[in-house]
Motif scaffolding. Structure first.
Motif, short mmCIF file in Angstrom:
data_model
loop_
_atom_site.label_atom_id
_atom_site.label_comp_id
_atom_site.label_asym_id
_atom_site.label_seq_id
_atom_site.Cartn_x
_atom_site.Cartn_y
_atom_site.Cartn_z
N PRO A 196 35.09 54.89 72.90
CA PRO A 196 34.14 54.08 72.14
C PRO A 196 33.92 52.75 73.19
O PRO A 196 34.80 52.35 73.85
CB PRO A 196 35.10 53.68 70.95
CG PRO A 196 36.05 55.01 70.66
CD PRO A 196 36.49 55.19 72.37
N LEU A 197 32.82 52.30 72.68
CA LEU A 197 32.20 51.03 73.24
C LEU A 197 33.59 49.81 72.97
O LEU A 197 33.56 49.09 73.81
CB LEU A 197 31.08 50.36 73.07
CG LEU A 197 30.59 49.25 73.78
CD1 LEU A 197 28.91 49.43 73.86
CD2 LEU A 197 30.74 47.91 72.84
N GLU A 198 34.23 49.77 71.87
CA GLU A 198 34.96 48.80 71.37
C GLU A 198 36.34 49.00 72.32
O GLU A 198 36.84 47.99 72.74
CB GLU A 198 35.17 48.97 69.91
CG GLU A 198 33.96 48.58 68.87
CD GLU A 198 33.06 49.90 68.99
OE1 GLU A 198 33.48 50.79 69.52
OE2 GLU A 198 32.16 49.52 68.32
N THR A 199 36.58 50.13 72.47
CA THR A 199 37.90 50.40 73.22
C THR A 199 37.73 49.83 74.73
O THR A 199 38.54 49.19 75.55
CB THR A 199 38.14 51.73 73.25
OG1 THR A 199 38.33 52.44 71.93
CG2 THR A 199 39.59 52.14 74.13
N MET A 200 36.45 50.27 75.31
CA MET A 200 35.96 49.69 76.58
C MET A 200 36.24 47.97 76.59
O MET A 200 36.71 47.63 77.61
CB MET A 200 34.65 50.09 77.07
CG MET A 200 34.48 51.46 77.05
SD MET A 200 35.30 52.39 78.78
CE MET A 200 34.70 51.62 79.83
N SER A 201 35.74 47.28 75.80
CA SER A 201 35.56 45.87 75.78
C SER A 201 36.97 45.43 75.58
O SER A 201 37.46 44.62 76.38
CB SER A 201 34.89 45.60 74.41
OG SER A 201 33.63 46.06 74.32
N LYS A 202 38.11 46.17 74.61
CA LYS A 202 39.37 45.63 74.75
C LYS A 202 40.17 45.74 75.84
O LYS A 202 40.78 44.85 76.37
CB LYS A 202 39.98 46.35 73.35
CG LYS A 202 39.50 46.10 72.06
CD LYS A 202 40.43 46.83 70.80
CE LYS A 202 40.09 46.26 69.54
NZ LYS A 202 40.82 47.22 68.63
N VAL A 203 40.12 46.73 76.32
CA VAL A 203 40.76 47.22 77.49
C VAL A 203 40.24 46.14 78.80
O VAL A 203 41.24 45.78 79.52
CB VAL A 203 40.35 48.65 78.24
CG1 VAL A 203 41.22 48.97 79.70
CG2 VAL A 203 41.38 49.50 77.13
N LEU A 204 39.00 45.84 78.82
CA LEU A 204 38.53 45.15 79.90
C LEU A 204 38.80 43.58 79.64
O LEU A 204 38.22 42.69 80.41
CB LEU A 204 37.18 45.18 80.45
CG LEU A 204 37.04 46.92 80.85
CD1 LEU A 204 35.53 47.04 81.28
CD2 LEU A 204 37.63 47.21 82.06
#
Length: 294
Positions: A196-204
């Motif tokens: 999910p885009l939200e997961t990508m955002s959180k990780v980065l």
């Protein structure tokens, strides 16, 4: 070593918390690491000024000062690593390099930071010296490890000695090429593993909007070096070389990343089998040999 070969595990909120804690001082850590590598290679700021265009040498000096409050751009650190022929792992581990190369004395740690400049034949000679100290079982295990590592399609056929940086590197052109490749491969990674885009955002460590900007290949924008390390550690990737695979102006940089991953993995695995006295002897060899190529 392509992006598709790195499968991300499920990222939890606890993983994000640990990541935030681990990289809370990433900018100052990177500053110390860049300064450490510059000293190990005995490169003056006057020389750096000749090696880069598109950036003031005063700015590079600031990036190497832990007190500087601004971010260190990911593409600048990547370009600096190319100019020094040092893998990005060297910058992440920073002052913890000694832990990464545990059991090695300080002089050998400096040598390991410098071995990126060794011609392939010299590097292979060092590996031969080390493996000649093994027993038959250790030698067979290492050979199997090396065969698998060097047998990857991205590595086969690479000429390491042709991957040296240009005499002068335009950081603006390099940055555009770098972030364009990163954008393409982040999107590829996200779709391939249904992240999910939200997961990508959180990780980065980005907002959703910032992440969408990062993924826009048509409008490259500079981002903090934290993005690169958060991605590698957060998704537990064994290499991030694949994210530079779409570089078209500087394709040799991507090939170097692939070769560096192999070289770094080989030397760490080779040294792991030695006892303390053997490591000290190899340290002296590495230190002396690496000085010939500064």
């Amino acid at each position: 070593m392509t992006v598709e070969n790195n499968s991300p595990s499920q990222v939890t909120d606890k993983d994000i918390e640990r990541l935030n804690e681990l990289l809370k001082n990433i900018d100052s850590d990177i500053a110390l690491s860049m300064a450490y590598v510059r000293r190990a290679h005995q490169v003056s700021f006057v020389e750096l000024k000749r090696k880069f265009t598109g950036v003031n040498v005063e700015t590079l000096q600031k990036y190497m000062q832990p007190s500087y409050q601004g971010h260190r751009p990911l593409h600048v650190v990547a370009a600096f690593s190319w100019m020094m022929m040092v893998p990005m792992t060297a910058f992440y581990y920073g002052l913890s390099l000694r832990e990464y190369y545990r059991g090695m004395e300080d002089s050998s740690v400096e040598a390991l930071v410098r071995i990126g400049k060794l011609p392939l034949s010299q590097f292979n000679s060092v590996i031969d010296i080390i493996t000649n100290l093994y027993n038959d079982r250790e030698r067979a295990d290492f050979l199997a490890f090396r065969t698998e590592l060097e047998g990857h399609s991205d590595y086969v056929g690479l000429d390491y000695d042709s991957l040296l940086p240009p005499p002068e590197l335009d950081l603006e052109a390099f940055g555009e090429d770098y972030y364009r490749s990163l954008a393409i491969n982040l999107k590829r990674f996200r779709y391939a593993y249904n992240v999910p885009l939200e997961t990508m955002s959180k990780v980065l460590g980005l907002s959703d909007y910032q992440y969408q900007v990062l993924e826009n290949e048509n409008k490259p924008v500079a981002f903090s070096v934290a993005v690169g390390f958060r991605g590698k550690l957060g998704f537990k990737l064994n290499s991030h070389a694949g994210f530079t695979s779409e570089m078209t102006k500087f394709p040799q940089f991507h090939h170097l990343r692939t070769a560096q991953h192999v070289r770094d993995s080989l030397i760490v695995e080779a040294l792991r089998h030695l006892d303390h006295e053997q490591k000290e002897s190899i340290s002296q060899i590495l230190n002396s040999l690496s000085r010939l190529y500064i």
